[in-house]
Design a protein around this motif. Sequence first.
Motif: not given
Length: 119
Positions: A65-90
């Motif tokens: 519900g806070r992190f989303t993984i995605s990829r762009d095959n055309a750019k050969n790139t993987l992403y991780l969108q991280m929202n509502s970060l907390s100190p425990e995500d360090t």
Amino acid sequence: QVQLVESGGGLVQAGGSLRLSCAASRSIFSFKSMGWYRQAPGKQRELVAGIISGGTANTADSVKGRFTISRDNAKNTLYLQMNSLSPEDTGIYYCKAVVFSTWGISDYWGQGTQVTVSS
């Protein structure tokens, strides 16, 4: 051989967002899977989110519900969108690729990118 280079880490306040990127040295289209792992100080490396070649993704309960993984095959790139970060995500966030090869399956890791969330 596959080289993976992560970027996008940094220092952010609690509640903030970051977007991590993992650039691969060759096409990721045929990779068996890719994923993001993290390692907090004094703890074992853990899976945060993964995505298989068909596009199905999964995330750990701790980030659902806070992190989303995605990829762009055309750019050969993987992403991780991280929202509502907390100190425990360090921790250090690593990108991993599982790749088919002539001799079986091989794992490749990036060098990691530091994420620090301040309270």
